[in-house]
Design an enzyme around this catalytic site. Structure first.
Site, short mmCIF file in Angstrom:
data_model
loop_
_atom_site.label_atom_id
_atom_site.label_comp_id
_atom_site.label_asym_id
_atom_site.label_seq_id
_atom_site.Cartn_x
_atom_site.Cartn_y
_atom_site.Cartn_z
N LYS A 22 29.83 52.17 25.84
CA LYS A 22 28.70 53.00 26.25
C LYS A 22 27.42 52.77 25.43
CE LYS A 22 30.37 55.70 29.58
NZ LYS A 22 29.72 55.87 30.90
N SER B 277 38.11 49.44 27.86
CA SER B 277 36.74 49.93 27.77
C SER B 277 36.48 50.95 26.67
CB SER B 277 36.32 50.54 29.12
OG SER B 277 37.20 51.59 29.48
#
Length: 422
Positions: free
Chosen positions: A75, A324
């Site tokens: 992110k 991720s």
């Protein structure tokens, strides 16, 4: 499962009708610019081979370790590019975001690095480690709402009242361009790749697809969602974003009720297929990452591994699975690991009856010891009205080495004269 043929091209992805500049056409050149901008900010995370997954798939499988990225997920890439692109006037007004964890930390760190004031709204029951980490990265944290939708509404209201710029977690071209740098790194680190598997919440899958399909149209990009929170399959079938309710999954990082307009158009155009995986597959994948790859991965981050475990024979290798994120609350991790152990046949719970006499329980435990079962818990009931005068019921929770060991254990109990009830 939905199958959508790719349209590989370096041409711009079409913008959503009537949308603002956040949906402006996105190209691989934008991703390259984002990559330059992130130099010295985001790590070029490691690519690790997985012998176990390679054996299942029948081709090399590599893990792209964004769980080792700054803030513990990808992110920071999109958040930094988005905030860096603000005007001086916008930066002076500050930024605001809403998130249960990873986006919150990415925005907090990116804003701090750029000298921008940040406010992050988080649900009241957000895991304490994530709240603490977001504060440590420099954001003012405000706890509001029981669900993310309520938290999102509060953040947007704050933006309207204060003039702060709202940083959406995935529905903006700059966010997607930043996340797309993961795709550039994959092509650099594994030029022989044939398939990339990535969790679909919004920005990451879209960004990877933009980068990869422009440079290597032969590479398949396969997205993964949790079956209990899968908004993309019905949306792709309908040809437009569709809201779904009743979301239920441990993979909160890809728990999205409605696709964003910007990433949806990219996923629709460029992602080859979106698959769904079960909760059992997610927990088994998380357990595998921990045991075999020595990687702490959150459920959303393990979703590509879950897809590989579910249908290994359907992937063309070499394969890259994107891990991720690795931000998982320790208490949740404990529950998920138990769930994963059960899904993998490593736990066995059963009930049986025996004669209520001295030494009966010790005899039973001796049978279990002979087949190397580890007893985790024993509940010994003598007073249930369903039991006969000389009967006792025993509930056992056992640790085993897998399904074959479970079968061996059940066979041994029956051979010893015990009636296994569950």
């Amino acid at each position: 499962m939905a199958d959508h043929p790719p349209r590989p091209s370096a041409a711009p992805v079409p913008a959503a009708d009537g949308a603002a500049c956040g949906a402006a056409a996105l190209t691989v050149d934008d991703v390259h610019e984002a990559h330059k901008m992130l130099s010295g900010v985001a790590r070029a995370t490691a690519m690790e081979g997985s012998r176990h997954l390679s054996g299942l798939v029948g081709a090399p499988v590599h893990l792209k370790c964004e769980n080792l990225q700054r803030t513990g997920s990808f992110k920071i890439r999109g958040a930094y590019v988005r905030i860096a692109g603000l005007s001086e006037e916008e930066r002076a007004a500050g930024v605001v975001a809403a998130s249960a964890g990873n986006h919150a930390q990415g925005v907090a760190l990116a804003a701090s690095l750029l000298g921008v004031r940040s406010t992050v709204f988080m649900p009241v029951d957000a895991p304490l480690p994530k709240v603490a980490a977001t504060r440590d990265y420099g954001a003012e944290v405000r706890l509001h709402g029981q669900v993310v939708d309520e938290t999102l509404a509060a953040a947007q209201e704050h933006a309207r009242e204060t003039g702060a710029v709202f940083i959406h977690p995935f529905d903006h071209r700059d966010i997607i361009a930043g996340q797309g740098t993961v795709g550039l790194e994959i092509l650099e680190q594994c030029p022989e790749v044939r398939t990339i598997v990535v969790g679909v919440g919004g920005g990451l899958a879209a960004g990877v697809a933009v980068a990869v399909k422009a440079l290597r149209p032969d590479v398949k990009v396969i997205g993964v969602q949790a079956a209990g929170a899968a908004c993309y399959p019905p949306s792709l079938a309908a040809g437009h974003p569709v809201a779904v309710g009743g979301l239920s999954t441990m993979a909160d990082g890809i728990k999205v009720g409605r696709p964003g307009e910007v990433p949806f158009r990219i996923v629709e155009a460029l992602v080859d297929e979106v698959r769904t995986v079960s909760e059992d597959a997610l927990s088994s994948a998380l357990l595998l990452c921990l045991e075999r790859a020595k990687m702490v991965v959150e459920p959303a981050g393990a979703s590509p591994v879950a897809a590989l475990l579910s249908e290994p024979e359907t992937f063309e290798g070499p394969v890259v699975a994107v891990l991720s994120g690795g931000n998982v609350d320790p208490l949740l991790m404990q529950r998920i690991l138990r769930h994963g152990m059960a899904a993998a046949g490593r736990y066995l719970s059963l009930r049986l009856r025996l004669t209520d006499r001295p030494g009966a329980l010790a005899t039973l435990l001796g049978v279990l010891s002979d087949v190397d079962a580890n007893v985790l818990d024993v509940i010994h009931v003598r007073t249930d009205p369903r039991l006969g005068l000389t009967e006792a019921e025993v509930e056992l929770h056992l640790e085993t080495t897998g399904p074959e060991h479970c079968a061996e254990l059940s066979t041994a109990l029956r051979a010893a004269g015990y009636r296994v009830m569950a």
